[in-house]
Design an enzyme around this catalytic site. Structure first.
Site, PDB file in Angstrom:
ATOM      1  N   MET A   1     -11.332  -6.123   5.198  1.00 26.15           N
ATOM      2  CA  MET A   1     -10.839  -5.235   5.945  1.00 26.15           C
ATOM      3  C   MET A   1     -10.324  -5.914   7.479  1.00 26.15           C
ATOM      4  O   MET A   1     -11.055  -6.634   8.130  1.00 26.15           O
ATOM      5  CB  MET A   1     -11.486  -4.014   6.373  1.00 26.15           C
TER       6      MET A   1
ATOM      7  N   SER B   1       1.080  -1.140   0.158  1.00 21.41           N
ATOM      8  CA  SER B   1       0.053  -0.035  -0.018  1.00 21.41           C
ATOM      9  C   SER B   1       0.838   1.332  -0.020  1.00 21.41           C
ATOM     10  O   SER B   1       1.609   1.542   0.896  1.00 21.41           O
ATOM     11  CB  SER B   1      -1.016   0.011   1.131  1.00 21.41           C
TER      12      SER B   1
ATOM     13  N   HIS C   1      -8.510   0.938  -4.130  1.00 21.48           N
ATOM     14  CA  HIS C   1      -9.323   0.928  -3.064  1.00 21.48           C
ATOM     15  C   HIS C   1     -10.139   2.099  -2.696  1.00 21.48           C
ATOM     16  O   HIS C   1      -9.585   3.050  -2.218  1.00 21.48           O
ATOM     17  CB  HIS C   1      -8.751   0.302  -1.777  1.00 21.48           C
TER      18      HIS C   1
ATOM     19  N   MET D   1     -12.254   4.366  -0.657  1.00 22.27           N
ATOM     20  CA  MET D   1     -13.178   4.427   0.726  1.00 22.27           C
ATOM     21  C   MET D   1     -13.700   5.891   0.421  1.00 22.27           C
ATOM     22  O   MET D   1     -13.244   6.920   1.282  1.00 22.27           O
ATOM     23  CB  MET D   1     -11.909   4.422   1.567  1.00 22.27           C
TER      24      MET D   1
ATOM     25  N   ASP E   1      -4.946   3.667  -1.888  1.00 23.33           N
ATOM     26  CA  ASP E   1      -5.912   4.068  -0.957  1.00 23.33           C
ATOM     27  C   ASP E   1      -6.616   5.333  -1.324  1.00 23.33           C
ATOM     28  O   ASP E   1      -5.706   6.221  -0.682  1.00 23.33           O
ATOM     29  CB  ASP E   1      -5.461   3.768   0.721  1.00 23.33           C
TER      30      ASP E   1
ATOM     31  N   MET F   1      -9.286   8.175  -0.088  1.00 22.18           N
ATOM     32  CA  MET F   1     -10.099   8.282   1.085  1.00 22.18           C
ATOM     33  C   MET F   1     -10.604   9.906   0.961  1.00 22.18           C
ATOM     34  O   MET F   1      -9.823  10.886   0.500  1.00 22.18           O
ATOM     35  CB  MET F   1      -9.207   8.252   2.198  1.00 22.18           C
TER      36      MET F   1
ATOM     37  N   HIS G   1      -1.492  -1.238  -4.325  1.00 23.80           N
ATOM     38  CA  HIS G   1      -2.385  -0.985  -3.541  1.00 23.80           C
ATOM     39  C   HIS G   1      -2.466   0.597  -3.350  1.00 23.80           C
ATOM     40  O   HIS G   1      -1.590   0.893  -2.806  1.00 23.80           O
ATOM     41  CB  HIS G   1      -2.690  -1.627  -2.395  1.00 23.80           C
TER      42      HIS G   1
ATOM     43  N   ASP H   1      -6.503  -6.764   4.072  1.00 23.57           N
ATOM     44  CA  ASP H   1      -5.784  -5.414   4.080  1.00 23.57           C
ATOM     45  C   ASP H   1      -5.866  -4.857   5.475  1.00 23.57           C
ATOM     46  O   ASP H   1      -7.281  -4.535   6.076  1.00 23.57           O
ATOM     47  CB  ASP H   1      -6.739  -4.445   3.264  1.00 23.57           C
TER      48      ASP H   1
END
Ligand code: DX5
Ligand code: ZN
Length: 215
Positions: free
Chosen positions: A137, A8, A66, A68, A35, A37, A33, A175
């Site tokens: 998660m 990540s 990913h 979020m 992330d 957000m 990966h 994750d």
């Protein structure tokens, strides 16, 4: 069974991402990966399309994005244009999950569902056939470097049973808080892909850590 590692970038050096990506290009990492957000679905804000677009120019592995964020459907096309190879969305953020997964797959990329630690695997019973990936998660999403939640082992086994029973080729991704103390057991429970942020980027030798996580 595949044993894949997806470092990540949340724990990478944002002042010199190029150096970290080159390291990952030369490592045994399988996916990168990313992330994303929004400060609404999760308390934190990370990075978005402009950063991913530049990562895509130099990365030689699939980009695992990913999301979020609330209402993720607004951005699927955008993230695909920026270079996403896999897009995962949260079960908890999608009112019409079947529509969301279908929209991602119609872009010609892999689609996945993410479950928060409190969401049972059983909610996937009628959607598993559409999932290229299910991401469990193993921490509450929002931050890197948190402690692994042990209940994830049980959920991984339950998910594996559901996948075998329904016969799809769905990959299981885990994750949060992954390190060498839990990686082997996670693979033994049926995981295919382990995300690792802190474990990789705080290691003295990140390339060796990626190999160690596969052992
Ligand atoms: C958390 C993110 C994770 C995080 C993992 O919300 O989804 O991908 O970066 O970081 P570690 O491996 O440090 O728990
Ligand atoms: Zn993540």
């Amino acid at each position: 069974m595949s044993k894949m590692i997806a470092p990540s970038l949340l724990s990478a050096n944002f002042l010199n991402l190029e150096k970290d990506i080159e390291m990952l290009n030369n490592s045994q990492a399988d996916w990168l990966h990313l992330d994303v957000m929004d400060g609404v679905f999760v308390p934190n804000i990370s990075f978005g399309q402009p950063v991913i677009k530049h990562i895509k120019k130099i990365a030689n592995k699939p980009l695992d994005v990913h999301l979020m964020i609330v209402n993720p459907d607004r951005y699927f096309e955008d993230f695909k244009k920026c270079g996403a190879d896999i897009i995962t969305v949260h079960y908890e953020a999608c009112t019409h999950l079947h529509r969301s997964l279908t929209a991602i797959k119609n872009l010609g990329i892999k689609a996945g569902v993410v479950l928060n630690p409190h969401t049972p695997v059983s909610v996937l019973e009628d959607i598993i056939y559409l999932c290229d990936v299910v991401l469990l998660m193993s921490v509450n999403p929002g931050f890197g470097g948190q402690k692994f939640i042990e209940n994830t082992y049980k959920k991984t086994k339950q998910l594996k049973e559901m996948i075998v029973r329904n016969n799809p080729s769905t990959l299981i991704e885990i994750d949060g808080g992954v390190n060498t103390t839990n990686s082997k057991q996670l693979f033994d429970c049926g995981a295919d892909v382990l995300v690792a942020g802190n474990a990789v980027f705080s290691a003295d030798n990140p390339m060796k850590m990626i190999m160690d996580l596969k052992k």
